[in-house]
Design a protein around this motif. Structure first.
Motif, short mmCIF file in Angstrom:
data_model
loop_
_atom_site.label_atom_id
_atom_site.label_comp_id
_atom_site.label_asym_id
_atom_site.label_seq_id
_atom_site.Cartn_x
_atom_site.Cartn_y
_atom_site.Cartn_z
N UNK A 282 2.49 -28.41 34.84
CA UNK A 282 2.57 -28.19 36.29
C UNK A 282 1.25 -27.71 36.86
N UNK A 283 0.96 -28.11 38.09
CA UNK A 283 -0.26 -27.68 38.78
C UNK A 283 -0.05 -26.30 39.39
N UNK A 284 -0.02 -25.32 38.53
CA UNK A 284 0.11 -23.93 38.97
C UNK A 284 -0.20 -23.03 37.78
N UNK A 285 -0.47 -21.75 38.07
CA UNK A 285 -0.77 -20.80 37.00
C UNK A 285 -0.60 -19.38 37.53
N UNK A 286 0.48 -18.74 37.15
CA UNK A 286 0.76 -17.36 37.57
C UNK A 286 -0.25 -16.40 36.94
N UNK A 287 -0.64 -16.67 35.70
CA UNK A 287 -1.62 -15.82 35.02
C UNK A 287 -2.93 -15.76 35.80
N UNK A 288 -3.35 -16.90 36.33
CA UNK A 288 -4.60 -16.99 37.09
C UNK A 288 -4.55 -16.12 38.34
N UNK A 289 -3.36 -15.91 38.88
CA UNK A 289 -3.21 -15.14 40.10
C UNK A 289 -3.11 -13.64 39.85
N UNK A 290 -2.42 -13.26 38.78
CA UNK A 290 -2.09 -11.85 38.61
C UNK A 290 -3.13 -11.07 37.83
N UNK A 291 -4.03 -11.74 37.10
CA UNK A 291 -4.92 -11.00 36.20
C UNK A 291 -6.30 -11.63 36.13
N UNK A 292 -7.23 -10.83 35.61
CA UNK A 292 -8.59 -11.30 35.34
C UNK A 292 -8.99 -10.82 33.96
N UNK A 293 -9.83 -11.58 33.30
CA UNK A 293 -10.33 -11.23 31.97
C UNK A 293 -11.79 -10.83 32.08
N UNK A 294 -12.17 -9.75 31.42
CA UNK A 294 -13.55 -9.28 31.44
C UNK A 294 -14.04 -9.15 30.00
N UNK A 295 -15.12 -9.83 29.68
CA UNK A 295 -15.68 -9.78 28.33
C UNK A 295 -16.40 -8.45 28.11
N UNK A 296 -16.77 -8.20 26.90
CA UNK A 296 -17.43 -6.95 26.53
C UNK A 296 -18.70 -6.71 27.35
N UNK A 297 -19.39 -7.80 27.75
CA UNK A 297 -20.64 -7.65 28.50
C UNK A 297 -20.46 -7.87 30.00
N UNK A 298 -19.20 -7.85 30.48
CA UNK A 298 -18.95 -7.86 31.91
C UNK A 298 -18.76 -9.20 32.57
N UNK A 299 -18.66 -10.30 31.82
CA UNK A 299 -18.40 -11.59 32.43
C UNK A 299 -16.94 -11.65 32.90
N UNK A 300 -16.74 -12.02 34.15
CA UNK A 300 -15.40 -12.09 34.73
C UNK A 300 -14.89 -13.52 34.57
N UNK A 301 -13.81 -13.68 33.81
CA UNK A 301 -13.27 -14.99 33.48
C UNK A 301 -11.96 -15.24 34.22
N UNK A 302 -11.60 -16.51 34.39
CA UNK A 302 -10.32 -16.81 35.04
C UNK A 302 -9.11 -16.36 34.23
N UNK A 303 -9.21 -16.45 32.90
CA UNK A 303 -8.06 -16.08 32.06
C UNK A 303 -8.50 -15.98 30.60
N UNK A 304 -7.55 -15.63 29.74
CA UNK A 304 -7.85 -15.40 28.33
C UNK A 304 -8.04 -16.69 27.54
#
Length: 359
Positions: A282-304
């Motif tokens: 499906x063209x949707x993603x609840x994870x993308x809306x509710x959370x953000x992933x941050x790597x050890x060096x501060x890169x902000x990613x869309x998801x895990x």
């Protein structure tokens, strides 16, 4: 990378080999409710409501703009791991991005900005979080703001000292991976691990939690179901019930390269998340809306699932702010593409959103 399904062989009747259900106790749900009530504020409740409503607008192709801040923050304490799991980039030492461990001051800066809106912090991404020498301090930084905190571990480092540190830090939930109930089965995937060491660690954390009269962390065990360990599922669930953990769950396996050969080697047909073709996702993603992933060096990613940070929205630094990164044009364009043409995004091809993950 595409989702592929492998038909069951003639002697494998999927319908007749259904796996047992995961075990989740009432104490688990009760503990989550108590933790949720403790963190609740009007601002966090409003952020939750606006997040859900904006997600529904995105599903209707009306607006692809998220609220001010996410509900959850995934934090990568370290990329290091002592195991050599064959379908993990940490285990394979296959990173194409920088490796290292999180500086607590970076997390402190993040939480200072986000904590009025956040619900929780999840201390896992790639690597083994207990290898971070200040993991208790990292958790404590989030606990000070009355946030839900969770940690996922292979369980090999659950010594008395480490458990004491975790309990005192205010950790709400811990997930421990036990992918087999015999050393031979366990070590086929958790290469370099010692099953006895993990089992003793689980019993130790329950014993110390009782001794300290603490309701937390809630203890959840996880078994990834492979072809070679499915015969040990009943033993896993029976042991979990006997020692008194709050939950024991069965999870379908994710492979780095889900080609037919790898699926045939590792995944049983009754626990195969790759039976659904990628083009039907499906063209949707609840994870993308509710959370953000941050790597050890501060890169902000869309998801895990962006394990190599190929789709990073930007890099958070101690001198900067999270808000401009979370709402920049690159982030908004990525979200819109997920809700209009998800199958064209590489990391979505091996994503669990919209497929069955838990057995």
């Amino acid at each position: 990378m595409v989702f592929l399904s492998v038909p069951a062989s003639a002697n494998e009747d999927v319908a007749s080999t259904r796996l047992p259900r995961s075990y989740v106790s009432g104490r688990y749900y009760g503990g989550l409710l108590r933790a949720g009530w403790r963190l609740l504020t009007w601002r966090r409740a409003w952020n939750g409501l606006t997040t859900y409503l904006s997600y529904q607008l995105a599903r209707q192709n009306l607006l692809w703009k998220v609220p001010r801040y996410p509900l959850y923050l995934g934090i990568e304490p370290t990329t290091a791991c002592q195991l050599r799991c064959p379908h993990c980039i940490s285990g394979l030492r296959a990173f194409t991005r920088p490796t290292g461990r999180l500086d607590p001051t970076l997390l402190q800066k993040l939480l200072h900005e986000l904590h009025p809106y956040l619900w929780g912090v999840l201390f896992y991404f790639q690597g083994e979080p207990l290898l971070h020498p200040q993991i208790g301090h990292l958790i404590q930084l989030a606990s000070r703001y009355r946030l839900f905190t969770s940690l996922s571990t292979n369980g090999l480092l659950l010594t008395e000292e480490k458990i004491y540190e975790l309990i005192l830090s205010g950790l709400t939930h811990i997930r421990i991976s036990i992918d087999g109930m015999s050393q031979e089965s366990y070590a086929r995937y958790r290469r370099g691990g010692e099953l006895r060491q993990v089992l003793e660690g689980v019993e130790r954390i329950l014993r110390m939690r009782r001794a300290l009269r603490s309701a937390y962390p809630l203890v959840e065990l996880q078994m990834i179901v492979f072809r070679h360990n499915k015969a040990e599922i009943q033993a896993f669930l029976a042991w979990a019930r006997r020692i008194g953990v709050e939950a024991a769950r069965l999870k379908t396996a994710q492979l780095l390269t889900p080609d037919p050969e790898a699926i045939a080697e590792w995944i049983p047909p009754e626990a195969n998340r790759y039976q659904q073709p990628a083009q039907t996702l499906p063209n949707r993603c609840w994870r993308l809306w509710r959370s953000a992933e941050v790597t050890w060096d501060g890169q902000v990613l869309p998801c895990c699932f962006d394990k190599q940070a190929a789709h990073a929205f930007g890099q958070f630094r101690e001198s900067g702010e999270f808000f401009p990164i979370w709402h920049n044009p690159k982030a908004e364009a990525f979200r819109k593409k997920v809700f209009t043409h998800r199958q064209a995004i590489d990391i979505c091809q091996n994503c669990s959103e919209g497929v069955q993950v838990w057995v």
